[in-house]
Design an enzyme around this catalytic site. Structure first.
Site, mmCIF file in Angstrom:
data_model
loop_
_atom_site.group_PDB
_atom_site.id
_atom_site.type_symbol
_atom_site.label_atom_id
_atom_site.label_comp_id
_atom_site.label_asym_id
_atom_site.label_seq_id
_atom_site.Cartn_x
_atom_site.Cartn_y
_atom_site.Cartn_z
ATOM 1 N N PRO A 2 -5.581 17.250 -1.049
ATOM 2 C CA PRO A 2 -5.475 18.398 -0.140
ATOM 3 C C PRO A 2 -5.979 18.020 1.258
ATOM 4 O O PRO A 2 -7.085 17.513 1.404
ATOM 5 C CB PRO A 2 -6.385 19.447 -0.779
ATOM 6 C CG PRO A 2 -6.585 19.002 -2.185
ATOM 7 C CD PRO A 2 -6.480 17.502 -2.165
ATOM 8 N N GLU A 3 -5.146 18.240 2.234
ATOM 9 C CA GLU A 3 -5.543 17.997 3.623
ATOM 10 C C GLU A 3 -5.883 19.343 4.261
ATOM 11 O O GLU A 3 -5.797 20.374 3.624
ATOM 12 C CB GLU A 3 -4.398 17.304 4.375
ATOM 13 C CG GLU A 3 -4.078 15.910 3.857
ATOM 14 C CD GLU A 3 -5.160 14.886 4.217
ATOM 15 O OE1 GLU A 3 -6.014 15.176 5.067
ATOM 16 O OE2 GLU A 3 -5.158 13.806 3.609
ATOM 17 N N ARG A 112 -9.855 15.108 -11.249
ATOM 18 C CA ARG A 112 -10.476 13.817 -10.931
ATOM 19 C C ARG A 112 -11.945 13.941 -10.521
ATOM 20 O O ARG A 112 -12.629 12.936 -10.350
ATOM 21 C CB ARG A 112 -9.660 13.119 -9.839
ATOM 22 C CG ARG A 112 -8.243 12.802 -10.342
ATOM 23 C CD ARG A 112 -7.420 12.106 -9.304
ATOM 24 N NE ARG A 112 -7.938 10.786 -8.985
ATOM 25 C CZ ARG A 112 -7.452 10.007 -8.035
ATOM 26 N NH1 ARG A 112 -6.428 10.420 -7.309
ATOM 27 N NH2 ARG A 112 -7.967 8.815 -7.801
#
Ligand code: ZN
Length: 272
Positions: A2-3, A112
């Site tokens: 996600p940016e 993750r």
């Protein structure tokens, strides 16, 4: 990963569902994500009303009178508001239960576990948020600002632009695209870019990020919108990920190399 546009899209998606809601409970299914989850999260949040959801860089803050929950989505995290009865799946690490009359939870999922859930006391600034540069879409960020900070710097302009102490939230994709749009070689020393060209670069950063936010965010993989739909889409990328392909401007082959250990694509003919 996600940016900034995905995080801002998440914030905008969550805000109407959580702002003004009281937290009735916090369920932690593991004691840590990237870092241990501080005890304040489970001890102080229940009973508090979420006053607002804020974003700073790629962090989200759930503000309450007792303090703020500080969240980062890491590489693969997502936040969704779901009916409380929604079965828990693997990687659903945290539920923040909301008393909104319809029994819903704010669920943090992170396969993750590079994300985090931390705590910021009232009036304090968490150490992760200190020393951050301005928001790229704020008036504090612009060409004159970049020009002033870059004098004497020998680092490549792409590395400079991705430095969170200079400006937050300009990730690899957006740096490559903005440099392409501004016609600046990513390899050029930051201190050797003129004021006029920094004005073009800052404008390109703002335009590209605003466009991506408007489109709902772009990413490489793993991102899920607050409504459960995949958030990635085809942003019309000119340079990023297109090494060896024809330059959209001049038709010559785009070049690819690593700068500061990050893959970079640019046109040696159009970007000087
Ligand atoms: Zn070209």
């Amino acid at each position: 990963m996600p940016e900034l546009p995905e995080v801002e899209t998440t914030r905008r998606g969550l805000a109407p569902h959580v702002e003004g809601r009281r937290i009735t409970g916090v369920v932690l299914r593991r004691p840590d994500l990237r870092w241990p989850i501080p005890r304040e999260v489970a001890e102080l949040l229940p009973g508090q009303r979420i006053e607002q959801v804020r974003r700073r860089a790629k962090y989200l803050l759930l503000d309450t009178q007792a303090g703020s929950a500080l969240l980062h989505l890491g590489m693969s995290g997502s936040l969704r508001v779901l009916p409380a009865a929604t079965p828990v799946k693997a990687h659903d690490h945290v539920d923040i239960e909301l008393d909104d009359g319809s029994r819903r939870v704010l669920r943090f999922t992170d396969p993750r576990r590079f994300g985090c859930l931390l705590w910021q006391p009232p009036g304090a600034t968490h150490e992760l948020l200190r020393d951050l540069g301005p928001e790229p879409l704020s008036d504090a960020f612009g060409g004159d600002y970049l020009f002033a900070l870059s004098r004497g710097r020998k680092a490549p302009v792409k590395t400079f632009l991705m430095d969170q102490k200079i400006v937050v939230g300009v990730g690899n994709i957006y740096a490559a695209e903005a440099l392409f749009e501004a016609g600046i070689s990513p390899l050029r020393a930051a201190g050797k870019v003129s004021r006029d060209r920094y004005a073009l670069l800052a404008a390109a950063v703002k335009r590209i990020l605003a466009y991506a936010i408007e489109r709902g965010g772009t990413t490489l993989r793993d991102y899920i919108n607050p409504d459960g739909q995949p958030g990635y889409f085809e942003l019309e990328l000119s340079a990023y990920g297109r090494g060896g392909e024809p330059c959209p401007r001049c038709g010559r082959a785009l070049k690819q190399a690593a700068i500061g250990q990050r893959a970079t694509v640019w046109c040696p003919h159009c970007q000087k």
